[in-house]
Design an enzyme around this catalytic site. Sequence first.
Site, short mmCIF file in Angstrom:
data_model
loop_
_atom_site.label_atom_id
_atom_site.label_comp_id
_atom_site.label_asym_id
_atom_site.label_seq_id
_atom_site.Cartn_x
_atom_site.Cartn_y
_atom_site.Cartn_z
N HIS A 56 1.31 -1.50 8.05
CA HIS A 56 2.10 -0.94 9.14
C HIS A 56 3.55 -0.81 8.70
CE1 HIS A 56 3.32 0.06 13.17
NE2 HIS A 56 4.12 -0.98 13.25
N CYS A 111 1.96 5.26 12.39
CA CYS A 111 3.24 4.64 12.05
C CYS A 111 3.90 5.28 10.84
CB CYS A 111 3.06 3.14 11.83
SG CYS A 111 2.05 2.70 10.38
N ASP A 171 10.01 0.26 17.04
CA ASP A 171 8.66 0.68 16.63
C ASP A 171 8.12 1.69 17.64
OD1 ASP A 171 6.10 0.92 15.64
OD2 ASP A 171 5.84 -1.23 15.30
#
Length: 260
Positions: free
Chosen positions: A105, A69, A119
């Site tokens: 995250h 991420c 995302d």
Amino acid sequence: MTLDVARYLDRLAYDGPTEPTIETLRALHRAHLVAVPFENLDVFNGIPVEVDLDWAITKVVERRRGGWCFELNVAFGALLEALGFDVRRLGAAVLLAGPTTVVDHLCLEVLLDDPWLVDVGFGALFVDPIRLDLAGPQTDDGGDFELLASPQGATLARLDDGGVPQALYRFKRVALGLADFEPASQRLQEDHSLHWHQRPMASRLLGPTDGGSGADRVTLSGAELVVRRGGERTVTEIDPDDWPDRCEEWFGFRFRPRHW
């Protein structure tokens, strides 16, 4: 580094509209999930990675790699901003192992007429952006999802076959800078008890050129190559020496992980 938008779009094999609309956002989101794998290979091999725009763009666009991420959503957020989207970087606490408030995250909020959760750096998740101001279930090819409000923030949950929410991560809609994520990145790289260090992994959505549709996906993890296509799941055992070839075949680059 100045972002070369045309080169990034070529990386995504994307030649569609680029105006900052929800239709463009959906198309780019899917294109990114197909073209750029979610992978832990540098972390698994003990190669330091950075929460840095130049690092992320170089890795994703120039080296045609994937990442986690802190790389994928950083790079994608920069592309969206270059195309005129209003982007915020949000910190989230992953809840897959149980309740926690530790931010580990990075996800994105994109503001159009409505706010959207974006995302491309969580692996198998939603395929299309999710409305942040909409109550109740939202369905896409990745499953049924719902945002649940709490004093700690919004919890993204996937609904199981019975409609029971399974918490994925919790976040607050507060814009953060990249430096705010560096401690989390360092902790995840240094804690070898975490799954990032247990086996090498790369995974991406299958697109039409792969014969895929919906949420079809290919995952190379440890000694297994798993292809989910058309409701069928095919598992092939992989010898460590075959990893570079299979990685190149499915993800477009060669990588030899240390033995697991």
